[in-house]
Design a protein around this motif. Structure first.
Motif, PDB file in Angstrom:
ATOM      1  N   MET A 247     -39.877  48.707  -2.938  1.00  0.00           N
ATOM      2  CA  MET A 247     -40.644  49.047  -3.955  1.00  0.00           C
ATOM      3  C   MET A 247     -41.932  49.867  -3.295  1.00  0.00           C
ATOM      4  N   PRO A 248     -42.477  51.057  -4.013  1.00  0.00           N
ATOM      5  CA  PRO A 248     -43.540  51.769  -3.511  1.00  0.00           C
ATOM      6  C   PRO A 248     -44.488  51.317  -3.805  1.00  0.00           C
ATOM      7  N   GLU A 249     -45.577  51.339  -2.827  1.00  0.00           N
ATOM      8  CA  GLU A 249     -47.182  50.588  -2.804  1.00  0.00           C
ATOM      9  C   GLU A 249     -47.669  51.747  -3.765  1.00  0.00           C
ATOM     10  N   SER A 250     -48.455  50.728  -4.578  1.00  0.00           N
ATOM     11  CA  SER A 250     -49.597  51.597  -5.343  1.00  0.00           C
ATOM     12  C   SER A 250     -50.970  51.843  -4.815  1.00  0.00           C
TER      13      SER A 250
ATOM     14  N   CYS B  48     -51.235  54.408  -8.574  1.00  0.00           N
ATOM     15  CA  CYS B  48     -50.402  55.624  -8.168  1.00  0.00           C
ATOM     16  C   CYS B  48     -49.836  55.261  -6.899  1.00  0.00           C
ATOM     17  N   PRO B  49     -48.380  55.311  -6.804  1.00  0.00           N
ATOM     18  CA  PRO B  49     -47.686  55.195  -5.687  1.00  0.00           C
ATOM     19  C   PRO B  49     -48.141  56.432  -4.750  1.00  0.00           C
ATOM     20  N   ASP B  50     -48.002  56.048  -3.585  1.00  0.00           N
ATOM     21  CA  ASP B  50     -48.648  57.302  -2.378  1.00  0.00           C
ATOM     22  C   ASP B  50     -47.887  58.549  -2.645  1.00  0.00           C
ATOM     23  N   GLU B  51     -46.519  58.461  -2.780  1.00  0.00           N
ATOM     24  CA  GLU B  51     -45.614  59.750  -2.962  1.00  0.00           C
ATOM     25  C   GLU B  51     -45.740  60.323  -4.237  1.00  0.00           C
ATOM     26  N   ALA B  52     -46.400  59.717  -5.133  1.00  0.00           N
ATOM     27  CA  ALA B  52     -46.595  60.331  -6.469  1.00  0.00           C
ATOM     28  C   ALA B  52     -48.115  61.107  -6.635  1.00  0.00           C
ATOM     29  N   ARG B  53     -48.836  60.839  -5.629  1.00  0.00           N
ATOM     30  CA  ARG B  53     -50.293  61.260  -5.680  1.00  0.00           C
ATOM     31  C   ARG B  53     -50.493  62.764  -5.794  1.00  0.00           C
ATOM     32  N   PRO B  54     -49.689  63.616  -5.194  1.00  0.00           N
ATOM     33  CA  PRO B  54     -49.900  65.035  -5.268  1.00  0.00           C
ATOM     34  C   PRO B  54     -49.596  65.446  -6.737  1.00  0.00           C
ATOM     35  N   GLN B  55     -48.709  64.807  -7.201  1.00  0.00           N
ATOM     36  CA  GLN B  55     -48.159  65.155  -8.658  1.00  0.00           C
ATOM     37  C   GLN B  55     -49.257  64.674  -9.589  1.00  0.00           C
TER      38      GLN B  55
END
Length: 94
Positions: free
Chosen positions: A1-4, A20-27
């Protein structure tokens, strides 16, 4: 599970903390900049007053843009299907 993690975004000079999950931050940051830009455009017309009303108008404008893009995508898909059928028919004759 992605870390928020918490991301701070600024919209119309107000700061918001968003999980927000780290990988979704740019979006998320891109979406916040886009929303901020749309809200500033609306505010600068001088026709809409109040942050809530400006936010609703921006949401309506962005939704309309998305719907038009979706319709264009559906229309494009239909054109490609038609061309594919014509190509199949032409190749069957050859």
């Amino acid at each position: 599970m992605p870390e928020s993690n918490t991301v701070e975004v600024k919209i119309l000079d107000k700061e918001y903390l968003i999980a927000c999950p780290d990988e979704a931050r740019p979006q998320l940051e891109s979406a916040a900049k886009h929303l901020d830009s749309k809200m500033r455009e609306i505010r600068n017309t001088g026709k809409v007053h109040g942050t809530e009303r400006i936010a609703v108008m921006a949401a309506l404008n962005i939704t309309h843009d998305l719907q038009q893009g979706s319709q264009l995508s559906e229309d494009t898909h239909k054109v490609i299907q038609d061309l594919d059928q014509k190509l199949d028919a032409a190749l069957a004759k050859a």
